[in-house]
Design a protein around this motif. Sequence first.
Motif, PDB file in Angstrom:
ATOM      1  N   THR A  74      18.102  61.690  54.204  1.00 54.90           N
ATOM      2  CA  THR A  74      17.799  62.504  55.345  1.00 54.90           C
ATOM      3  C   THR A  74      17.359  63.787  55.016  1.00 54.90           C
ATOM      4  OG1 THR A  74      19.849  61.572  56.325  1.00 54.90           O
ATOM      5  CG2 THR A  74      18.602  63.232  57.592  1.00 54.90           C
ATOM      6  N   GLY A  82      16.843  68.375  70.135  1.00 51.94           N
ATOM      7  CA  GLY A  82      17.400  67.137  69.752  1.00 51.94           C
ATOM      8  C   GLY A  82      17.330  65.972  70.793  1.00 51.94           C
ATOM      9  N   THR A 110      21.880  59.921  72.134  1.00 44.47           N
ATOM     10  CA  THR A 110      23.317  60.026  72.098  1.00 44.47           C
ATOM     11  C   THR A 110      23.900  59.018  72.828  1.00 44.47           C
ATOM     12  OG1 THR A 110      23.846  61.734  73.599  1.00 44.47           O
ATOM     13  CG2 THR A 110      23.243  62.319  71.121  1.00 44.47           C
ATOM     14  N   THR A 121      27.021  58.496  62.971  1.00 41.16           N
ATOM     15  CA  THR A 121      25.595  58.797  63.260  1.00 41.16           C
ATOM     16  C   THR A 121      24.923  57.803  64.233  1.00 41.16           C
ATOM     17  OG1 THR A 121      25.297  59.780  60.876  1.00 41.16           O
ATOM     18  CG2 THR A 121      23.473  58.580  61.966  1.00 41.16           C
ATOM     19  N   THR A 164      15.214  60.924  58.687  1.00 40.68           N
ATOM     20  CA  THR A 164      15.804  59.795  57.949  1.00 40.68           C
ATOM     21  C   THR A 164      14.341  59.391  56.853  1.00 40.68           C
ATOM     22  OG1 THR A 164      17.095  58.818  59.403  1.00 40.68           O
ATOM     23  CG2 THR A 164      16.328  57.308  57.537  1.00 40.68           C
ATOM     24  N   THR A 220      12.490  64.909  66.220  1.00 47.17           N
ATOM     25  CA  THR A 220      13.618  65.929  66.423  1.00 47.17           C
ATOM     26  C   THR A 220      13.384  67.110  65.650  1.00 47.17           C
ATOM     27  OG1 THR A 220      15.209  64.172  66.354  1.00 47.17           O
ATOM     28  CG2 THR A 220      16.084  66.391  66.154  1.00 47.17           C
ATOM     29  N   MET A 263      13.824  68.164  61.868  1.00 47.31           N
ATOM     30  CA  MET A 263      15.058  68.064  61.478  1.00 47.31           C
ATOM     31  C   MET A 263      15.788  66.783  61.607  1.00 47.31           C
ATOM     32  SD  MET A 263      17.353  70.279  60.368  1.00 47.31           S
ATOM     33  CE  MET A 263      19.401  70.564  60.376  1.00 47.31           C
ATOM     34  N   TRP A 264      16.712  66.537  60.539  1.00 45.70           N
ATOM     35  CA  TRP A 264      17.337  65.220  60.696  1.00 45.70           C
ATOM     36  C   TRP A 264      16.357  63.809  60.420  1.00 45.70           C
ATOM     37  CZ3 TRP A 264      22.117  65.897  59.617  1.00 45.70           C
ATOM     38  CH2 TRP A 264      23.162  66.811  60.168  1.00 45.70           C
ATOM     39  N   LYS A 275      26.275  65.246  54.117  1.00 46.55           N
ATOM     40  CA  LYS A 275      26.578  64.269  55.073  1.00 46.55           C
ATOM     41  C   LYS A 275      27.935  63.466  54.832  1.00 46.55           C
ATOM     42  CE  LYS A 275      22.755  62.252  54.806  1.00 46.55           C
ATOM     43  NZ  LYS A 275      22.133  60.897  54.940  1.00 46.55           N
ATOM     44  N   ILE A 317      23.500  60.532  76.262  1.00 52.31           N
ATOM     45  CA  ILE A 317      22.039  60.225  76.795  1.00 52.31           C
ATOM     46  C   ILE A 317      21.798  59.025  77.220  1.00 52.31           C
ATOM     47  CG2 ILE A 317      19.574  60.478  76.302  1.00 52.31           C
ATOM     48  CD1 ILE A 317      20.863  63.410  76.738  1.00 52.31           C
ATOM     49  N   TYR A 365      22.291  59.223  66.760  1.00 49.79           N
ATOM     50  CA  TYR A 365      20.599  58.993  66.534  1.00 49.79           C
ATOM     51  C   TYR A 365      20.245  58.132  67.595  1.00 49.79           C
ATOM     52  CZ  TYR A 365      20.737  55.450  62.811  1.00 49.79           C
ATOM     53  OH  TYR A 365      20.869  54.583  61.977  1.00 49.79           O
ATOM     54  N   GLY A 401       8.848  61.987  62.531  1.00 47.60           N
ATOM     55  CA  GLY A 401       9.649  63.514  62.930  1.00 47.60           C
ATOM     56  C   GLY A 401       9.374  63.587  64.412  1.00 47.60           C
TER      57      GLY A 401
HETATM   58  P1  FAD Z   1      22.004  67.704  70.633  1.00 48.71           P
HETATM   59  O1  FAD Z   1      20.846  67.207  71.475  1.00 48.71           O
HETATM   60  O2  FAD Z   1      22.224  69.114  70.474  1.00 48.71           O
HETATM   61  O3  FAD Z   1      23.413  67.098  71.421  1.00 48.71           O
HETATM   62  C1  FAD Z   1      24.694  67.681  71.333  1.00 48.71           C
HETATM   63  C2  FAD Z   1      25.499  67.203  72.310  1.00 48.71           C
HETATM   64  O4  FAD Z   1      25.069  67.482  73.562  1.00 48.71           O
HETATM   65  C3  FAD Z   1      25.691  65.710  72.108  1.00 48.71           C
HETATM   66  O5  FAD Z   1      26.963  65.044  72.485  1.00 48.71           O
HETATM   67  C4  FAD Z   1      24.868  65.167  73.397  1.00 48.71           C
HETATM   68  O6  FAD Z   1      25.134  63.846  74.052  1.00 48.71           O
HETATM   69  C5  FAD Z   1      24.895  66.389  74.300  1.00 48.71           C
HETATM   70  N1  FAD Z   1      24.113  66.680  75.425  1.00 48.71           N
HETATM   71  C6  FAD Z   1      22.764  67.196  75.150  1.00 48.71           C
HETATM   72  N2  FAD Z   1      22.036  66.929  76.422  1.00 48.71           N
HETATM   73  C7  FAD Z   1      23.074  66.615  77.275  1.00 48.71           C
HETATM   74  C8  FAD Z   1      22.785  66.478  78.846  1.00 48.71           C
HETATM   75  N3  FAD Z   1      21.763  66.683  79.419  1.00 48.71           N
HETATM   76  N4  FAD Z   1      23.845  65.828  79.445  1.00 48.71           N
HETATM   77  C9  FAD Z   1      24.982  65.717  78.725  1.00 48.71           C
HETATM   78  N5  FAD Z   1      25.027  65.884  77.484  1.00 48.71           N
HETATM   79  C10 FAD Z   1      24.167  66.391  76.737  1.00 48.71           C
HETATM   80  N6  FAD Z   1      15.379  62.171  64.621  1.00 48.71           N
HETATM   81  C11 FAD Z   1      14.027  61.955  64.300  1.00 48.71           C
HETATM   82  O7  FAD Z   1      13.153  62.435  64.893  1.00 48.71           O
HETATM   83  N7  FAD Z   1      13.928  61.055  63.150  1.00 48.71           N
HETATM   84  C12 FAD Z   1      14.850  60.551  62.326  1.00 48.71           C
HETATM   85  O8  FAD Z   1      14.366  59.810  61.373  1.00 48.71           O
HETATM   86  C13 FAD Z   1      16.060  61.005  62.473  1.00 48.71           C
HETATM   87  N8  FAD Z   1      17.131  60.407  61.617  1.00 48.71           N
HETATM   88  C14 FAD Z   1      18.339  60.964  61.884  1.00 48.71           C
HETATM   89  C15 FAD Z   1      19.359  60.791  60.736  1.00 48.71           C
HETATM   90  C16 FAD Z   1      20.562  61.426  61.150  1.00 48.71           C
HETATM   91  C17 FAD Z   1      21.501  60.982  59.881  1.00 48.71           C
HETATM   92  C18 FAD Z   1      20.992  61.650  62.097  1.00 48.71           C
HETATM   93  C19 FAD Z   1      22.403  62.468  62.245  1.00 48.71           C
HETATM   94  C20 FAD Z   1      20.074  62.267  62.964  1.00 48.71           C
HETATM   95  C21 FAD Z   1      18.814  61.782  63.033  1.00 48.71           C
HETATM   96  N9  FAD Z   1      17.728  62.069  63.776  1.00 48.71           N
HETATM   97  C22 FAD Z   1      16.280  61.792  63.705  1.00 48.71           C
HETATM   98  C23 FAD Z   1      18.031  62.964  64.874  1.00 48.71           C
HETATM   99  C24 FAD Z   1      18.781  62.592  65.942  1.00 48.71           C
HETATM  100  O9  FAD Z   1      18.011  61.448  66.931  1.00 48.71           O
HETATM  101  C25 FAD Z   1      19.375  63.821  66.871  1.00 48.71           C
HETATM  102  O10 FAD Z   1      20.638  64.171  66.198  1.00 48.71           O
HETATM  103  C26 FAD Z   1      19.965  63.236  68.267  1.00 48.71           C
HETATM  104  O11 FAD Z   1      18.662  62.827  68.961  1.00 48.71           O
HETATM  105  C27 FAD Z   1      20.794  64.377  69.074  1.00 48.71           C
HETATM  106  O12 FAD Z   1      20.104  65.387  68.860  1.00 48.71           O
HETATM  107  P2  FAD Z   1      21.128  66.805  68.427  1.00 48.71           P
HETATM  108  O13 FAD Z   1      21.509  66.361  66.895  1.00 48.71           O
HETATM  109  O14 FAD Z   1      20.260  67.785  68.272  1.00 48.71           O
HETATM  110  O15 FAD Z   1      22.046  66.729  69.302  1.00 48.71           O
END
Ligand code: FAD
Length: 394
Positions: A221, A147, A375, A368, A174, A142, A171-172, A213, A378, A372, A140
Motif C-alpha cells: 500500500t 476517504g 466502510t 481492512t 493498493t 482516497t 492515500m492508502w 500495517k 457507509i 476499504y 487513486g
Molecule cells: P474516514 O472516511 O475518515 O472514516 C473514519 C470513520 O468515520 C469510519 O468508521 C467511517 O465509517 C466513519 N464515517 C465517515 N463518514 C461517516 C458518516 N457520514 N456517517 C457515519 N460514519 C461515518 N483507496 C483508494 O482510493 N485506492 C486503493 O487502492 C485503496 N486501498 C486501500 C488499502 C488499504 C489497506 C486501506 C486500509 C485502505 C485503502 N483505500 C484505498 C482507502 C479506503 O477506501 C478508505 O480507507 C476508506 O474509504 C475509508 O476512508 P478513511 O480511511 O479516510 O476513513
Amino acid sequence: MSSGKTDRFQYHDYYNVDELLDENHLLARQSVRDWVKQEVSPIIEEYAERSECPNHLFKGLAEIGAFGPSLPEKYGCGGMDEIAYGVIMQELERGDSGIRSMASVQGSLVMYPIYRFGTEEQKQKYLPKLASGELIGCFGLTEPDFGSNPAGMLSNIKDDGDSYILNGSKMWITNSPVADIAIVWARDEDGKVRGLIVDMDLDGVSAPEIKGKWSLRASITGELVFEDVRVPKSNVLEVKGLKGPLSCLSKARYGIAWGAVGAALDCYDSALRYSQERIQFDRPIGQFQLTQKKLAEMITEITKAQLLNWRLGTLANSGKVTPAQISMAKRNNVAMALDIAREARQIHGGMGITNEYPVMRHMMNLETVLTYEGTHDIHLLITGYDVTGLNAFK
Ligand code: FAD
Ligand code: TGC
C-alpha cells in the motif's frame, strides 16, 4: 497437533449451491483453487509475517485469468460472466485478502474503468498488457482528508494545451509503489471529477510505501503524490463526475462480497478440523455444545452469504444489479467473515493466534476489508438511503 496449513482445505457447500453454478464456474473455481493451494498457501504466512507483497504472484494471477475475468476476450480478458468473476475472487481470498486485492485492483479498478470509460485506443493500448500482467495498475481515489467522502477531493488538473497539469495526493493506494500506471481521479477547472491514466514514470509522480500495517500485510500500500505532472490529454477517460470512480467501486465491491466468503470458509474449515482433533476433558472440543453452537452459526452464516452472492451474481449477469444491492452484500459478507474469523480464533485457543493456522491472518486482513471500498457504516447508510429515500450524506 494438526497442520494448520490450508493444503487440506475442504469446500463447504451446505445447501448444494454448486448445483446453481455451471460447468465454467466450477472449472474456473477449481483452477484458481488449485493455484492458490500450490502458489499461495505454502508462502503466505511468511510473506504476511515479513509484511512483504509476493510480487512474483502478479504473473501467476494473470496466467489463471484473475485480471478482468468478466471483461471481453478481444482485449485479452476472460470473457466470462459475473459469477465466474465472483468464484475466482472467493478462491483468491480463501488464500489471503491481500492476494484478492491484487486482482481486484488490477481487474475492477484499473482495467474496468479503461474498458468502461476509455477510448478504443486506450483499450487497445492498455487492456491486453494489464490482463497479461505486463503492466500493473493502481487506483487513486482516497485522499488524506477525503476517504468516505471522495466528493471533497482536492487533487486537480489544469488545462495546458495538449496536456493537463495534475497536482494533489492520494492515500492508502493498493499496489501504488509497484505500479506502472495509476487511474487517478481529480477535479478539472469546472469542478468536475475526471479520470486519468497516469504513467508512473512521469516527472513529478512518486508513490512512497505506507509501512506499519497490521492488516493486509502481504499487500503493498502506498501514497500517490503528484507535483505538476504533465498528463497527455489522450490519457483522459471519457467520463465526468463521481459516478466514474463509484461505478468502478461497484464492480470491486461485488468481488469483495464473494471474496469475503472465501476467507470465512477458510476460517470455518480450520476451526471445524481443529474442533475434531483437539482433545480436552478426554473428548474432542467439537463435542461441547458451545463449540457446536459456534460452528453451526458459522456454517449458517456462510450458507446465507453464498446464496446472497449467487443471487447477486445472477442479477449482475442480467444487468439488473443495483449499487445498493452490492453494498448490502459487501457489508453483510465482510462483517460475517470477520465474526467467523474471531469465533474460529477462539476455537483454536492459544494456537489461534499463531501462524500455524490461517485465522488470525484472515481476521487482521478483514479489518481492512471492512473499511476499504466503503466502510461498514457507509454501506449501511447506502442501504438506509435506498430503503427510506432519505440521504444521510447531504
Ligand atoms: P474516514 O472516511 O475518515 O472514516 C473514519 C470513520 O468515520 C469510519 O468508521 C467511517 O465509517 C466513519 N464515517 C465517515 N463518514 C461517516 C458518516 N457520514 N456517517 C457515519 N460514519 C461515518 N483507496 C483508494 O482510493 N485506492 C486503493 O487502492 C485503496 N486501498 C486501500 C488499502 C488499504 C489497506 C486501506 C486500509 C485502505 C485503502 N483505500 C484505498 C482507502 C479506503 O477506501 C478508505 O480507507 C476508506 O474509504 C475509508 O476512508 P478513511 O480511511 O479516510 O476513513
Ligand atoms: P452521490 O451524489 O450519491 O453519487 C454521485 C454520482 O455517482 C452515482 N453513484 C454510483 N454509481 C455507480 N456505482 C455506485 N456505487 C454509485 N454510487 C453513487 C450517483 O448515482 C451519482 O450519479 P449522477 O449521475 O447523479 O451524478 O455521491 P456522494 O458524494 O453523496 O457519495 C455517496 C457515498 C458516500 C455513498 C460515496 O461517496 C461512497 O461510496 N463513499 C465511500 C468511498 C469509497 O468506497 N472509497 C473506496 C476507495 S477505493 C478502495 O478502497 C480500493 S481498495 C481495493 C483493494 O485493495 O481491494
